[in-house]
Every structure is written in C-alpha cells, then in structure tokens.
Design a protein around this motif. Structure first.
Motif, PDB file in Angstrom:
ATOM      1  N   PRO A 148      46.255  51.625  35.915  1.00  0.00           N
ATOM      2  CA  PRO A 148      46.883  50.307  35.789  1.00  0.00           C
ATOM      3  C   PRO A 148      45.948  49.347  35.075  1.00  0.00           C
ATOM      4  O   PRO A 148      44.721  49.479  35.140  1.00  0.00           O
ATOM      5  N   ASP A 149      46.542  48.381  34.372  1.00  0.00           N
ATOM      6  CA  ASP A 149      45.707  47.461  33.598  1.00  0.00           C
ATOM      7  C   ASP A 149      45.244  46.250  34.409  1.00  0.00           C
ATOM      8  O   ASP A 149      44.664  45.311  33.867  1.00  0.00           O
ATOM      9  N   ASP A 150      45.511  46.233  35.754  1.00  0.00           N
ATOM     10  CA  ASP A 150      45.136  45.066  36.562  1.00  0.00           C
ATOM     11  C   ASP A 150      43.976  45.348  37.507  1.00  0.00           C
ATOM     12  O   ASP A 150      43.704  44.573  38.420  1.00  0.00           O
ATOM     13  N   ILE A 151      43.287  46.471  37.315  1.00  0.00           N
ATOM     14  CA  ILE A 151      42.154  46.785  38.191  1.00  0.00           C
ATOM     15  C   ILE A 151      40.871  46.230  37.571  1.00  0.00           C
ATOM     16  O   ILE A 151      40.391  46.734  36.562  1.00  0.00           O
ATOM     17  N   ALA A 187      43.823  56.322  38.218  1.00  0.00           N
ATOM     18  CA  ALA A 187      43.176  55.400  39.163  1.00  0.00           C
ATOM     19  C   ALA A 187      44.244  54.618  39.920  1.00  0.00           C
ATOM     20  O   ALA A 187      45.350  54.386  39.417  1.00  0.00           O
ATOM     21  N   GLU A 188      43.892  54.202  41.163  1.00  0.00           N
ATOM     22  CA  GLU A 188      44.767  53.362  41.977  1.00  0.00           C
ATOM     23  C   GLU A 188      43.905  52.624  42.993  1.00  0.00           C
ATOM     24  O   GLU A 188      42.778  53.024  43.281  1.00  0.00           O
ATOM     25  N   ARG A 189      44.467  51.531  43.537  1.00  0.00           N
ATOM     26  CA  ARG A 189      43.750  50.789  44.582  1.00  0.00           C
ATOM     27  C   ARG A 189      43.787  51.590  45.883  1.00  0.00           C
ATOM     28  O   ARG A 189      44.796  52.196  46.217  1.00  0.00           O
ATOM     29  N   LEU A 224      38.823  48.310  34.389  1.00  0.00           N
ATOM     30  CA  LEU A 224      38.630  49.763  34.482  1.00  0.00           C
ATOM     31  C   LEU A 224      39.387  50.481  33.374  1.00  0.00           C
ATOM     32  O   LEU A 224      38.857  51.419  32.764  1.00  0.00           O
ATOM     33  N   ARG A 225      40.605  50.067  33.097  1.00  0.00           N
ATOM     34  CA  ARG A 225      41.395  50.757  32.071  1.00  0.00           C
ATOM     35  C   ARG A 225      40.735  50.627  30.698  1.00  0.00           C
ATOM     36  O   ARG A 225      40.611  51.610  29.947  1.00  0.00           O
ATOM     37  N   THR A 226      40.290  49.401  30.377  1.00  0.00           N
ATOM     38  CA  THR A 226      39.656  49.169  29.076  1.00  0.00           C
ATOM     39  C   THR A 226      38.391  50.017  28.932  1.00  0.00           C
ATOM     40  O   THR A 226      38.144  50.638  27.884  1.00  0.00           O
TER      41      THR A 226
END
Length: 938
Positions: free
Chosen positions: A813-816, A853-855, A786-788
């Motif tokens: 966050p870069d892990d979504i 953004a967030e989970r 998502l971040r990219t």
C-alpha cells in the motif's frame, strides 16, 4: 438462586470463588453479589461491574445473558430502593421484568415482584404493594418454589393483621406456626415477624418479644438487614410494653446503631420512630420528641412513605401529651391530609380524634365535636374497636367540659357518661380486652356527680379490680421481661461462645490460608530463582525476596571450592552495603558457617549473649539472631546461606520454614548456574571449533572462488609480460613487423579485459566478506514511504531480474510511512532478491517473486518476500541464517547474504525474521518491523 441465603452459604461461596475471574465463575459471582446486596451493597455493585466486564469478554448464549443482566438490574434496583431513589429503582425493576419474561424465568420474576412490593410499601403505595406480593406468589407457584411463596404470603398476612381482627387471622396464625419448623432463615424471618406483630396487636408483648427476637436473628443470618433493623425497633417497643425499660433501650440502641451504620433513610427513620414510641411509653417525652424530629428530618425525601406518616402521628401524640395543643393540632391536621393517611381509615381515625382533643383545649368546641364524631363514624364503619373507644372518650371529654353547648348540638339527655358507657360496652365485647381502670374510675366519678352512688360504688370496684389486674399484669410482664432478658442473655452468651468458636476456626483457617499463600508465593519465588543461570542475577533475586519476606539486616552466601575444604563469601549484604569477599577453612572452629557445613544442619542462634564475638565476620555489625542453613543438592553440600537480625528471637517456626525453602531453591539455582557455566565453557570451545571449521570451509570456498579469476589474471598477465619482452626484443633488433604489433595489441586488449573481469570478481567477493559485521554508526534514521523505497530497490536490480527471465511484483500500500533505516532495509531486500536469483531459480526461468506489506497491529508492519522457486530442504532450513552457510560454495554463493539480512533486521531495525519453505514449493521470508525503529546506540 435463593431469595435470601444464610451467612454460612455466603461464606462457602466466597471461599469457592477466591480470586477466580473465568467464565465458569460468572454464575458464582452473580450469586454472591445477589446475597451481598444488603450485607455489603457497595461491594455488590462493584461485583456487578466485574460481571459485566466478564460478559463482554466471554460469549454466553442469549438466554444466559438476559438472565444475568436481569439479576444485575435487580441488585442495582435494591440499592436504589434502600437509598430511597424510588424512580430509578422502578426503572431497573421494569427492565428486569422484561428480561425475565423473555426467558420465562419464574423465580426471577417472583424476586422482581417481591422487590417491587418492598419499594411500593416504603413509597406509601400499600395497594400496589399488595398487588406485587400477589404477583410474586403467582410466579413462585409457577416455579414450584414453596419458600418464595410463603415469604410473600407471610408479608401479606403481616400487613393485614396490622388492622386488628382480620377474618383470616386465626387461620394464618396456625399456618405460620406450622412453618416454624423450616430451617430456611429467609422464610423464618417473615414467619416469626408475622407471629410477633400479631401478638403485639393484642398487647401480648411477651409472645411478641419472643417471636421478634427469633425473627431478628433469622433476618441477620439471612442478609435481610432492613428487616433486622425494623424488627429490632419493634422489640424495643414490645419490651417497653412489658415495662422492661433497660431491655427496651438496649434494643432501641441496637436498632439505631445498625441503621446508622447502613445509612438507609427509611430503615433509620423506622428505628428512630419505634424507639421514640418506646420512650413515650416510659414517659421520656423529650427524648422521644428529639428522636421523632430526627426521624422526620431523615425521611424528608420520602414524605409520601408510611414511615413518615407513623413518625408524624407519634410526634402529634407527644405534643398532645406535653399540652402543646397548637402544635398537636397542626401535626394531626397534617396527618389527616397526608396522601397515605387518606387511603387508610385507621390513620383518619387517629388524626381526627387527636384534632378533637387539641381543639377542646383550644376552646374550639364545635370543631372538636365535629372531629370526634367523624372519627367515631369512621371507626364504627370499619369496626376498629380501639379507635371507637378512643373517639368515645374524646366525646366524653368534650361533653364533660361543655355539657350545655354539646346538648344543644345533640339529643337532649346525652352526656359524657353516655359515651363512656358505650366505650365500656365495646370493650366488653372484645375477647381478652382489658378495659382501663381509668375508664371505670371516670364512669364512677360521673355517677357520683349525678348522686347515683350505687353505680358509682360498683364502677369504683371495677376500677379497683382493673387496676389490680393491671398491676398483676405489670408484675407478670416484669417477670416475663426478666425471664426474656435472662433467655436473651443466655442466647447471647451461647451466640458469643459459638461466635468465638467460629472466630477460632476462622483464625485457624486464616493461618492455613496464609500458609498456603506463603507456599504459593514461595513456589513463584522458587520458579524465579531457579530460572536464573547467572550468579549475579541469582544473588540479587534471592536477596530481594529474603529481605521482602523476613527481618534481615545481614544476608550472606558462602560457596565451597572444588576441593570442599574452603568456604568463600561470594555474596554478602549488610544494612544495604555490599560485603567484601572473605575466605576461611571448613575446619575452622570459630565460624558458624563452617560448623553448619561440618554438621550438615541448620543452626539458629537467637540471643547475642550466647554468640561468640569472634564468630562475626570482620567489620560487620553485632547481631542478636542468626540463622544458618546448608545449601544441599542431591545430598551434596555446595555452600551455606545465612540471614541475621539485630532483633532478638527474630526467627520463629514460620521464618525458619520460609528460609529453609528459599535455601532449597537457592541451592538448586546455584548448582544449575555452576553447571551452566561449565556448559557454556564447553559450548564456547565447540563454537570456536565450529567457527574455525566454518572459517576453513569459507577460506576454502573463497580460495576456490578467487583461484580461477586470480589464476586466470596471473596467467594472462604473465603471457602479456612474455609477449611484451618479445616485442621489446623485436623493437631493439628493428625487426618488428606491423602484423606482429597489431597481433600484440589485440592480445593485450583481450588480456586486460580478462584481468579486469577477474579482479572485479575477486573484489566483489571481498566486499561481501566485509559486510558480515554491520557498521551501525554509518546508518541514519529518517521518515520514508515503504512502497517508494521498495520501488527504488526493484528499479536498481530490474535489468538483472528481466535478463534472467524472472518477474518481481510489489504488493505494498502507498500509505505506509516508516521512521526507520531505509539503507539497511534496502540491503535486506536486495539480499533476498539476489538469494532467490542464485538459489531459488537455479537452472530454471520464469520465476515469480513477490514483495508484499501490510500493517500489523498499531505499531508494526509485516513485510514478506516470497518466491515460487526450488524451496529449501528440511535439513538446511535451520542453518540458512548462520554465517558462511551456503549450498553453492564455488558456484557464486558466499553464505553471507541471509546472515547479513538477519543481523540487520534484528539488531538495526529491531524486528523479527522468520522463514517458511518446503522443497519444491517455494520460500517465504516474513519480517515484522516496527513502524518507528528505536534509535541505535553505540
């Protein structure tokens, strides 16, 4: 919370609880589980689990938590005790004691010590039992709880009178007789049990039986099932003492049946032992032995218990009576060495006396004499009159069989007569003690052997008198037994009568409860039916519930037309098959449906012999029971509903009530559906009008927006055309000058640029217009970060943002990782940015936009786009997602961006889009998106 509660209290609790599982019901559920611990132990344990789940859900204060946890541990401890798992029971007891002590809960501590006492009693630790009962009384006194105090007091007294002639015995009898007026069934169990056991110790079996019957009734009513089993077994033994064989066996069978149902080892062992003793009294030794062997097998895991010792003693006595002297000696030796018997001198007397009698017949005279003398010494030291007499008799038997050997061991002149006379002397000192005629007869025989006929005659008379007295007692006991049996049968009859009354009340209550449940179910069904607005859905729901609740082979709904003259079968099912549509007139005299409309009432036909065959719909089955009901709303008949069965008299009062209720709900639902259909038609007309108006507004706006660039392009193009004609004339006349040519070229170049810009603007407008309908088939689902993705989108529009003097910040966050449709998502984000640049920051610079953004949970993400711009007015915020809505028509706005975004999010990405805004305070768009979007379908 009481130690024991009556059946009525338990029933009231269950009715009050019903299926409640809220925080307010925890205390009630705990109380019910506590009272069910012997009534239904498995249910009580299941309730404990439910209560613990509720405790995890609802937050109670620490004191309440400890109180509830401690009580749960007591319930589990009781279950362990009843199944003879004493170690686990003691662990639960220790934890409960700690928790109750922490909160100074004296009733809870009293109950804990009470249960600990029962555990120690069955484990054979009599001294520990007495200590725990004393502690129970202390805590009950601190709690000012007389019932708990007296229950423990009665238990202590009962234990003590098992050893006859306790110094406080008469005082206890008077005290507990005064408590018999109490109504508390838990206390009365122990009061009557004490009085029955005390009377039985003195062979007053009539009083004992009467008191014990009262005790077992109180035990059964207060949920003390273990006591009910033991007391029933004691009644069996007591009636055997009254020579009431039939009554004794009946109570023995009752005790065994109750014990086998519960499958509690100690309770079953006690009932087997007591019933065996009753059989032994009536000389049914083989049956008694069989029961005792089963008792020992049942108690094999609790060989240290007092119950095991009692069974072992009885088995030894039977072996002796059946002349099995080796077995008898082994049983009595095991009894002597048993840990429980070693702590109780009465068992030592019994064991040694029995060994002496067995050894005598095994011709081991020295060992027999030593055992009998030791038994007498112990009996004398503890003032046990019965055991003194039994030991003296044993010595007499030994001396009678081997006088020469025994005289060498003792003083000269000592004979069997010496011991027999001592036995009589002891018996005469006991108040109300009946000396056996066999003892007198034995003394008379001894005197006759010595030629002392005077004493022989005197003791023969005493033997005759004792025998006659014994016979009179037997007759009296038989009369008492008969009287008791009659009283018992009368009480049972009255009890059964009361039980029948209670059962009838319960039956009525059940019917009422079922009616209430039916009404609740119908209410729920009514809500389901009346919430439907589509006719097909209504038909399906009604049909489903009619078939679920009633016996239905044929089900149909007929609706009136607008004139009220024609009935149409709009829905019909028969034996699982859909019926074709059918019409007939309301005035038709054949069909029951028409008659139902005309007469405005229910019609029930429950016998096929009275049914007109012509009244059946074409190609339908013959039915035995038919029920028709008009569908009425606000005194308007809109149709008829019918259910039919192939069974005669299928529809009674209950079925008619259910069907009548369903018809009421159905009429409302069908009328609502008709009104909804009319409303939707009107709404569609309004929507069409609104669409045309919006389209007109859009066309006007688009025309206005496109008029300028296209008009300018046309003007410039016509100008160039004129200039071109002029240039052509100059060329033809060969009068073209260089300056004129250069001037023409500059004009064409500038005009071409303006034409290109105008046509580009028009093309962009048309492209946006085409995006109103999103083509799903061109999108591809794939895995992406998502971040990219958002960084790529920001980069593509970064120059325009910077040139406008605004700023875009990414907080992602870069892990979504998502598995969705990045293309449509990118279009949404781009539209948000474009919308902010056009509307939020109109006529201003230094605007700030954030994409965050967030989970959200385990399978969603929350994506937010916010700006600190102008905000949206209250009157406009409800329309921003509508197609063609814009506040800047003619100023670059088409009214399509947010509509397209809403369409993409809800239909392609399967998410939700919400907006919060206040005029002058910025805007925030929130998108809830699944991490993995569903696959798109055509």
């Amino acid at each position: 919370m009481e130690l024991f509660a009556s059946n009525e209290t338990v029933s009231t609790l269950e009715q009050a609880l019903s299926d409640r599982t809220d925080v307010a019901s925890i205390a009630m559920q705990l109380e019910l589980a506590w009272y069910l611990r012997q009534r239904d132990g498995q249910r009580a344990l299941r309730m404990c689990e439910v209560i613990e789940q509720l405790l995890a859900t609802y937050q109670l204060n620490a004191g309440e938590q400890k109180k509830i946890q401690a009580r749960l541990q007591l319930i589990r401890a009781e279950n362990y005790w009843l199944t003879t798992n004493f170690d686990n029971a003691r662990q639960q007891i220790d934890m409960a004691l700690q928790l109750f002590s922490d909160i100074a809960d004296h009733p809870g501590l009293a109950d804990t010590h009470w249960l600990a006492a029962q555990i120690e009693a069955d484990a054979g630790e009599i001294q520990l039992q007495q200590q725990q009962l004393a502690l129970c009384m202390v805590q009950a006194e601190l709690a000012q709880d007389k019932i708990r105090y007296e229950i423990a007091n009665a238990c202590i007294a009962r234990q003590n009178v098992l050893r006859m002639h306790h110094p406080d015995e008469e005082q206890w009898v008077r005290h507990f007789e005064s408590l018999s007026i109490y109504q508390n069934q838990g206390l009365l169990t122990w009061v009557f049990d004490f009085l029955g056991v005390q009377a039985g110790q003195y062979s007053d079996f009539a009083t004992a039986t009467t008191q014990l019957i009262l005790a077992t009734e109180a035990a059964a009513n207060s949920g003390q099932i273990t006591r009910a089993i033991v007391i029933s077994a004691n009644i069996c033994y007591s009636l055997a003492g009254l020579r009431d064989t039939e009554g004794s066996l009946k109570w023995g069978q009752h005790a065994l049946q109750l014990a086998r149902q519960k499958d509690w080892p100690i309770s079953l062992g006690i009932s087997l032992t007591q019933t065996a003793d009753a059989f032994r009294k009536i000389d049914q030794l083989d049956s008694a032995k069989e029961l005792l062997n089963e008792a020992l097998q049942t108690l094999h895991n609790v060989t240290e218990s007092r119950s095991y010792v009692i069974a072992l003693r009885s088995l030894a006595d039977i072996a002796l009576a059946q002349l099995e002297f080796h077995n008898a000696y082994n049983y009595f030796k095991r009894l002597e060495n048993h840990p429980v018997a070693k702590l109780q001198q009465d068992f030592q007397c019994i064991a040694l006396r029995g060994q002496a009698q067995a050894l005598l017949h095994l011709n081991q005279i020295d060992a027999a004499l030593e055992a009998a003398q030791t038994a007498l010494t112990i009996a004398n030291a503890n003032n046990y009159p019965d055991y003194q007499i039994a030991s003296l008799w044993a010595l007499a038997d030994i001396f009678s069989a081997h006088p020469e050997l025994c005289s060498a061991k003792l003083n000269q002149g000592v004979s069997s007569l010496h011991f027999l006379l001592q036995a009589v002397e002891i018996g005469e000192k006991i108040q109300d003690y009946a000396i056996s005629d066999k003892l007198y007869a034995r003394i008379a025989a001894e005197y006759a052997t010595l030629a002392d006929f005077s004493n022989a005659y005197a003791y023969s008379l005493l033997a005759f008198s004792s025998r006659e007295k014994s016979l009179n007692i037997d007759v009296k006991n038989s009369a008492i037994a008969l009287q008791l049996r009659l009283q018992t049968e009368k009480a049972i009859s009255e009890s059964e009568h009361h039980k029948a009354i209670v059962e009838e009340q319960q039956r009525r209550a059940t019917i009422l409860e079922q009616a209430n449940e039916t009404l609740c179910v119908l209410g729920t069904i009514g809500q389901e039916i009346t919430t439907q607005l589509q006719l097909d859905n209504i038909y399906q729901v009604i049909s489903h519930h009619v078939n679920a609740l009633l016996d239905v082979t044929h089900f149909s709904i007929f609706l009136l037309d607008s004139t009220g003259s024609i009935l149409t079968l709009t829905y019909g099912m028969e034996a699982g098959k859909r019926l074709p549509q059918h019409q007939f007139s309301v005035d038709d005299q054949i069909y029951y449906s028409s008659r139902c409309i005309r007469e405005r009432r229910e019609i029930l036909v429950d016998n096929f012999e009275t049914i007109n065959a012509a009244a059946q719909l074409p190609d339908t089955l013959k039915m035995e029971s038919l029920l028709f009901s008009p569908l009425i709303v606000a005194n308007r008949i809109i149709g008829v509903m019918t259910m039919q069965s192939r069974r005669k008299r299928a529809y009674g009062e209950r079925e008619q009530l259910i069907f009548r209720t369903l018809c009421s709900y159905s009429a409302i639902a069908l009328d609502n559906a008709h009104a909804y259909s009319q409303l939707m038609d009107a709404r569609n007309q309004l929507v069409d009008q609104e669409k045309m108006a919006a389209l007109g507004s859009l066309v006007a706006g688009v025309a206005h927006e496109m008029n300028t660039p296209i008009g300018n392009s046309l003007l410039i193009a016509s100008t160039i055309s004129e200039r071109t004609k002029t240039l052509s004339s100059l060329i033809e006349n060969q009068s073209l000058k260089r300056t004129e040519l250069l001037d023409y070229l500059d004009n064409v170049k500038e005009g071409s640029k303006l034409i290109l810009n105008g046509l580009t603007t028009a093309a962009t407008m048309l492209s946006s217009f085409k995006q109103v309908a999103v083509d799903r088939n061109t999108e591809h689902k794939r895995q992406f970060n998502l971040r990219t993705t958002c960084q790529d989108i920001a980069a593509s529009i970064r120059n325009r943002i910077t040139n406008s003097g605004h700023e875009l910040q990414l907080l992602i966050p870069d892990d979504i990782e998502m598995k969705s449709y990045p293309g449509p998502l990118g279009q949404v984000v781009t539209n948000m940015i474009e919308n902010a640049l056009l509307h939020a920051f109109a006529d201003r610079s230094h605007g700030h936009m954030i994409i965050a953004a967030e989970r959200y949970g385990t399978d969603q993400i929350r994506l937010q786009f916010s700006d600190d711009g102008n905000g949206i007015s209250e009157k406009n915020i409800g329309h921003i997602f509508e197609p063609f809505f814009s506040t800047r028509f003619g100023q670059g706005g088409s009214g399509l961006g947010l509509s397209i975004s809403y369409n993409i999010i809800t239909s392609i990405l399967h998410g939700q889009l919400n907006v919060k805004s206040k005029e002058g305070e910025g805007t925030c768009f929130t998108m809830l998106l699944p991490i993995e979007a569903p696959d798109m379908k055509d």
